[in-house]
Design a protein around this motif. Structure first.
Motif, mmCIF file in Angstrom:
data_model
loop_
_atom_site.group_PDB
_atom_site.id
_atom_site.type_symbol
_atom_site.label_atom_id
_atom_site.label_comp_id
_atom_site.label_asym_id
_atom_site.label_seq_id
_atom_site.Cartn_x
_atom_site.Cartn_y
_atom_site.Cartn_z
ATOM 1 N N LYS A 150 -85.496 67.851 -11.148
ATOM 2 C CA LYS A 150 -84.555 68.509 -10.222
ATOM 3 C C LYS A 150 -84.285 67.665 -8.985
ATOM 4 O O LYS A 150 -83.246 67.804 -8.348
ATOM 5 C CB LYS A 150 -85.094 69.873 -9.793
ATOM 6 C CG LYS A 150 -84.955 70.939 -10.835
ATOM 7 C CD LYS A 150 -85.486 72.268 -10.319
ATOM 8 C CE LYS A 150 -85.297 73.375 -11.335
ATOM 9 N NZ LYS A 150 -85.807 74.675 -10.845
ATOM 10 N N LYS A 151 -85.206 66.779 -8.635
ATOM 11 C CA LYS A 151 -85.056 65.931 -7.445
ATOM 12 C C LYS A 151 -84.273 64.650 -7.714
ATOM 13 O O LYS A 151 -84.000 63.896 -6.789
ATOM 14 C CB LYS A 151 -86.434 65.566 -6.896
ATOM 15 C CG LYS A 151 -87.209 66.741 -6.368
ATOM 16 C CD LYS A 151 -88.588 66.306 -5.911
ATOM 17 C CE LYS A 151 -89.424 67.502 -5.490
ATOM 18 N NZ LYS A 151 -90.794 67.125 -5.123
ATOM 19 N N MET A 152 -83.935 64.383 -8.961
ATOM 20 C CA MET A 152 -83.217 63.146 -9.287
ATOM 21 C C MET A 152 -81.893 63.070 -8.538
ATOM 22 O O MET A 152 -81.178 64.061 -8.439
ATOM 23 C CB MET A 152 -82.925 63.060 -10.786
ATOM 24 C CG MET A 152 -84.061 62.632 -11.636
ATOM 25 S SD MET A 152 -83.459 62.458 -13.351
ATOM 26 C CE MET A 152 -84.900 61.758 -14.089
ATOM 27 N N PRO A 153 -81.557 61.882 -8.050
ATOM 28 C CA PRO A 153 -80.231 61.694 -7.441
ATOM 29 C C PRO A 153 -79.126 61.863 -8.493
ATOM 30 O O PRO A 153 -79.397 61.788 -9.694
ATOM 31 C CB PRO A 153 -80.271 60.252 -6.941
ATOM 32 C CG PRO A 153 -81.706 59.877 -6.888
ATOM 33 C CD PRO A 153 -82.384 60.688 -7.945
ATOM 34 N N PRO A 154 -77.904 62.049 -8.038
ATOM 35 C CA PRO A 154 -76.789 62.213 -8.990
ATOM 36 C C PRO A 154 -76.612 60.993 -9.901
ATOM 37 O O PRO A 154 -77.003 59.889 -9.559
ATOM 38 C CB PRO A 154 -75.565 62.381 -8.086
ATOM 39 C CG PRO A 154 -76.112 62.854 -6.784
ATOM 40 C CD PRO A 154 -77.463 62.208 -6.654
ATOM 41 N N TRP A 155 -76.000 61.248 -11.035
ATOM 42 C CA TRP A 155 -75.658 60.212 -12.009
ATOM 43 C C TRP A 155 -74.145 60.028 -12.000
ATOM 44 O O TRP A 155 -73.414 60.839 -11.438
ATOM 45 C CB TRP A 155 -76.060 60.658 -13.405
ATOM 46 C CG TRP A 155 -77.518 60.763 -13.693
ATOM 47 C CD1 TRP A 155 -78.500 61.223 -12.864
ATOM 48 C CD2 TRP A 155 -78.171 60.431 -14.912
ATOM 49 N NE1 TRP A 155 -79.714 61.192 -13.494
ATOM 50 C CE2 TRP A 155 -79.536 60.707 -14.760
ATOM 51 C CE3 TRP A 155 -77.732 59.926 -16.128
ATOM 52 C CZ2 TRP A 155 -80.464 60.493 -15.776
ATOM 53 C CZ3 TRP A 155 -78.659 59.723 -17.134
ATOM 54 C CH2 TRP A 155 -80.005 59.995 -16.950
ATOM 55 N N LYS A 156 -73.677 58.979 -12.667
ATOM 56 C CA LYS A 156 -72.243 58.880 -12.962
ATOM 57 C C LYS A 156 -72.013 59.875 -14.098
ATOM 58 O O LYS A 156 -72.712 59.835 -15.105
ATOM 59 C CB LYS A 156 -71.876 57.475 -13.435
ATOM 60 C CG LYS A 156 -71.985 56.418 -12.370
ATOM 61 C CD LYS A 156 -71.640 55.068 -12.956
ATOM 62 C CE LYS A 156 -71.998 53.977 -11.985
ATOM 63 N NZ LYS A 156 -71.937 52.647 -12.628
ATOM 64 N N PRO A 157 -71.039 60.769 -13.963
ATOM 65 C CA PRO A 157 -70.863 61.804 -14.991
ATOM 66 C C PRO A 157 -70.340 61.239 -16.311
ATOM 67 O O PRO A 157 -69.772 60.143 -16.350
ATOM 68 C CB PRO A 157 -69.841 62.753 -14.369
ATOM 69 C CG PRO A 157 -69.090 61.915 -13.403
ATOM 70 C CD PRO A 157 -70.070 60.892 -12.884
ATOM 71 N N ALA A 158 -70.516 62.015 -17.362
ATOM 72 C CA ALA A 158 -69.922 61.676 -18.651
ATOM 73 C C ALA A 158 -68.406 61.795 -18.523
ATOM 74 O O ALA A 158 -67.900 62.567 -17.695
ATOM 75 C CB ALA A 158 -70.443 62.622 -19.726
ATOM 76 N N MET A 159 -67.707 61.034 -19.329
ATOM 77 C CA MET A 159 -66.245 61.078 -19.304
ATOM 78 C C MET A 159 -65.735 61.300 -20.719
ATOM 79 O O MET A 159 -66.302 60.788 -21.679
ATOM 80 C CB MET A 159 -65.683 59.751 -18.779
ATOM 81 C CG MET A 159 -66.185 59.353 -17.401
ATOM 82 S SD MET A 159 -65.543 60.390 -16.107
ATOM 83 C CE MET A 159 -63.989 59.592 -15.808
ATOM 84 N N GLN A 160 -64.671 62.069 -20.824
ATOM 85 C CA GLN A 160 -63.980 62.233 -22.090
ATOM 86 C C GLN A 160 -62.495 62.081 -21.816
ATOM 87 O O GLN A 160 -61.914 62.868 -21.067
ATOM 88 C CB GLN A 160 -64.288 63.593 -22.709
ATOM 89 C CG GLN A 160 -63.819 63.697 -24.136
ATOM 90 C CD GLN A 160 -64.332 64.955 -24.796
ATOM 91 O OE1 GLN A 160 -64.191 66.038 -24.252
ATOM 92 N NE2 GLN A 160 -64.899 64.801 -25.979
ATOM 93 N N ASP A 161 -61.922 61.038 -22.365
ATOM 94 C CA ASP A 161 -60.518 60.685 -22.134
ATOM 95 C C ASP A 161 -60.227 60.566 -20.634
ATOM 96 O O ASP A 161 -59.244 61.092 -20.129
ATOM 97 C CB ASP A 161 -59.589 61.689 -22.806
ATOM 98 C CG ASP A 161 -58.234 61.080 -23.148
ATOM 99 O OD1 ASP A 161 -58.125 59.844 -23.213
ATOM 100 O OD2 ASP A 161 -57.268 61.850 -23.335
#
Length: 178
Positions: A150-161
Motif C-alpha cells: 500500500k505504501k508503494m509509489p505510483p506506477w506508470k499506468p497500463a495503456m490500451q490503445d
C-alpha cells in the motif's frame, strides 16, 4: 453507454478469425483483430480506429515481436506505441519491498515464514489500491505484506490503445526466518 463490446471466436482456447470491439453508442468498429494460429506462434494483425472512423494504428505481432504504424487523427504518422502496454514502476518493486518490509517480531519468534501473494490494482493514474493478500490474509505476515505494498509509489499506468486503464498485478512477498 460508453462501454466497449468484444466478440469473436475461439478454437482450442485461442482467439481465431476476426475479433471486434465496438463503440456501442455509434456504429463504428473500435478495433478489428485478425488472428492466425500457427504451429509455433500466434500471429495477428490489429487495426484500431478513432471515433471518427479514421485509422489510428496497424499493429502486427509474431511471437514476442510487435511492430506497426500509428497515425494522428489527421492521418499523419506518429511514433508507434503498442496497443497494450503493461504498467511499469520507475523503481524496482523488489528493492522497495526489501527496504520497507519488516518481519513482524511475533511472527519471527514463532518461526512463521512463507510466501504471501499480494494482488493490487494500478488505477488509470498509476496509484496503488485494492491491495489484498490472496493466501492466509489474516496472518501477521500477510498484514505486513499488504501494508508495505500500500505504501508503494505510483506506477506508470497500463495503456490500451493509448488510453490509461486499470490493471491488476500480483507479486509474491517472501518471509524466511534466518
Amino acid at each position: 453507454n460508453g462501454k466497449k463490446h468484444e466478440y469473436g471466436n475461439f478454437v482450442l482456447g485461442k482467439r481465431v478469425g476476426q475479433w471486434k470491439l465496438r463503440y456501442p453508442d455509434i456504429d463504428k468498429t473500435w478495433v478489428a483483430t485478425s488472428y492466425w494460429v500457427g504451429n509455433k506462434d500466434t500471429t495477428y494483425e490489429r487495426l484500431t480506429f478513432y471515433r471518427s472512423g479514421k485509422l489510428k494504428r496497424k499493429e502486427y505481432q509474431v511471437g514476442d515481436n510487435t511492430v506497426g504504424i500509428c497515425y494522428n487523427e489527421d492521418g499523419t504518422e506518429r511514433t508507434f506505441t503498442s496497443f497494450e502496454v503493461t504498467p511499469d514502476a520507475d523503481y524496482d518493486p523488489n528493492l522497495f519491498l526489501a527496504k520497507y518490509l519488516q518481519y513482524p517480531l511475533v511472527a519471527r519468534n514463532m518461526g512463521m515464514q512463507g510466501r504471501i501473494l499480494v494482488r493490487f490494482k494500478i488505477d488509470e493514474a498509476g496509484k496503488i489500491g485494492d491491495v489484498v493478500a490472496l493466501n492466509d490474509p489474516e496472518t501477521l505476515l500477510a498484514k505486513e505484506a499488504v501494508a508495505v505494498v500500500k505504501k508503494m509509489p505510483p506506477w506508470k499506468p497500463a495503456m490500451q490503445d493509448d488510453v490509461p486503464v486499470a490493471f491488476y498485478f500480483t507479486i509474491p512477498v517472501n518471509f524466511k526466518v534466518r
